[in-house]
Write a protein that holds these residues in place. Sequence first.
Motif, short mmCIF file in Angstrom:
data_model
loop_
_atom_site.label_atom_id
_atom_site.label_comp_id
_atom_site.label_asym_id
_atom_site.label_seq_id
_atom_site.Cartn_x
_atom_site.Cartn_y
_atom_site.Cartn_z
N ASN A 14 6.53 76.57 26.63
CA ASN A 14 5.59 77.76 26.77
C ASN A 14 4.03 78.31 27.32
O ASN A 14 3.44 78.42 28.35
CB ASN A 14 5.48 78.97 26.28
CG ASN A 14 6.94 79.83 25.77
OD1 ASN A 14 7.20 80.17 24.85
ND2 ASN A 14 7.80 79.67 26.88
N LEU A 15 3.76 76.97 26.35
CA LEU A 15 2.03 76.67 26.51
C LEU A 15 2.06 76.05 27.82
O LEU A 15 0.46 76.01 27.72
CB LEU A 15 1.74 75.68 25.21
CG LEU A 15 1.46 76.87 23.19
CD1 LEU A 15 1.73 75.55 22.65
CD2 LEU A 15 0.53 77.17 24.20
N LYS A 16 3.12 74.89 27.87
CA LYS A 16 1.98 74.19 29.30
C LYS A 16 2.95 74.36 30.22
O LYS A 16 2.95 73.76 31.13
CB LYS A 16 3.05 72.84 29.06
CG LYS A 16 2.78 71.43 28.22
CD LYS A 16 3.55 70.05 27.76
CE LYS A 16 3.65 70.10 26.30
NZ LYS A 16 4.09 68.84 26.22
N HIS A 17 3.95 75.60 30.62
CA HIS A 17 4.26 76.72 31.70
C HIS A 17 5.55 75.45 32.02
O HIS A 17 5.13 76.09 33.06
CB HIS A 17 3.01 77.04 32.77
CG HIS A 17 1.98 77.95 32.06
ND1 HIS A 17 2.47 78.86 30.92
CD2 HIS A 17 0.50 77.67 31.43
CE1 HIS A 17 1.64 79.27 30.82
NE2 HIS A 17 -0.17 78.33 30.92
N LEU A 18 5.85 74.95 31.26
CA LEU A 18 7.32 74.24 31.86
C LEU A 18 8.59 75.46 32.13
O LEU A 18 9.18 76.17 30.62
CB LEU A 18 8.08 73.00 30.95
CG LEU A 18 6.60 72.17 31.12
CD1 LEU A 18 6.67 71.10 29.67
CD2 LEU A 18 5.98 71.41 32.21
N LEU A 19 9.54 75.48 33.03
CA LEU A 19 10.76 75.64 33.60
C LEU A 19 11.68 75.10 32.34
O LEU A 19 12.71 74.14 32.84
CB LEU A 19 11.40 75.88 34.65
CG LEU A 19 10.41 76.53 35.68
CD1 LEU A 19 10.38 76.86 37.35
CD2 LEU A 19 10.46 77.95 35.84
N ASP A 20 11.83 75.16 31.07
CA ASP A 20 12.31 73.92 30.68
C ASP A 20 14.02 75.43 30.24
O ASP A 20 13.70 76.07 29.08
CB ASP A 20 11.42 74.08 29.25
CG ASP A 20 12.79 73.25 28.43
OD1 ASP A 20 13.62 73.28 27.94
OD2 ASP A 20 11.28 72.94 27.28
N THR A 21 14.02 74.66 30.63
CA THR A 21 16.14 76.17 30.39
C THR A 21 16.92 75.63 29.86
O THR A 21 17.94 76.45 29.73
CB THR A 21 16.39 76.48 31.83
OG1 THR A 21 17.01 75.45 32.68
CG2 THR A 21 14.71 77.42 32.24
N ALA A 22 16.79 73.94 29.82
CA ALA A 22 18.01 73.59 29.01
C ALA A 22 18.59 73.72 27.77
O ALA A 22 17.89 73.52 27.45
CB ALA A 22 18.01 72.03 29.55
N ALA A 85 16.86 77.21 35.42
CA ALA A 85 16.63 76.49 36.62
C ALA A 85 16.68 75.73 37.21
O ALA A 85 16.36 74.87 39.01
CB ALA A 85 15.14 75.76 36.26
N GLY A 86 18.00 74.98 37.05
CA GLY A 86 18.48 73.74 38.31
C GLY A 86 17.63 72.75 38.37
O GLY A 86 16.82 72.01 38.18
N GLU A 87 17.69 72.28 40.24
CA GLU A 87 16.53 71.66 40.29
C GLU A 87 14.80 71.86 39.54
O GLU A 87 13.83 70.36 39.72
CB GLU A 87 16.27 71.59 42.05
CG GLU A 87 17.63 71.14 42.23
CD GLU A 87 17.93 70.80 44.06
OE1 GLU A 87 16.57 71.74 45.30
OE2 GLU A 87 19.67 70.55 44.26
#
Length: 220
Positions: A14-22, A85-87
């Motif tokens: 969250n702090l890095k604003h990453l789409l981390d969904t795995a 998030a997929g790709e």
Amino acid sequence: MRLILIRHGQTPSNLKHLLDTAAPGPGLTPLGQEQAAALPEVLAGEGIDALYVSTLVRTQLTAAPLATATGLEPRVREGLREVVAGELEMRGDEEAAALYLSTALAWAAGDTGRRMPGGEDGVAALGRFDAVVAEAAESGAGTVAMVSHGAMIRTWVAARADNVDAGYAAAHPLANTGVVVLDGSPGRGWRVLLWEGRPLGPEGDSAEDAGPAGEPLPGY
């Protein structure tokens, strides 16, 4: 049934604003742990009968203090995980974030055939969340808490609640450990009572902010 949807506490991604969904995903930051520890007090008056979490570690860590306070065993369900998030997985650029959220909210607006690049479509994403909600409703529990994820909660609520639409969900990001409270059932539909402490009327009109603490970070 009273349905309490809770976004997980803050994570390093969250702090890095990453789409981390795995799966299994990251744990909580120190602030995220504090947010989780505050939930039992925030929800002390709710009389929760059942507690559900997703398969991602961050929801299970967020629910742990609430489980201890209520004596409930969290029920782990794949259907509550974040929109895949997929790709776009692990991207942190604005273009990826905008595509991710616009796709999810398009599902809420009815375009459920649209697919996340390399990921699921709205039929699959909403359907898996629906299945967990239906299970909870069939259990006979009066009040159910589910710890899930920001985009998934906003999308499902906007798709299923009579008084919240995709536009409202787009304009109201859900903070870490933010809470949305609904009343209803799979058969008769859902109505949002509170969105992070804001009472909602029939058309989604709301009062001033009064939600639980937690920085409103984008994501996942």
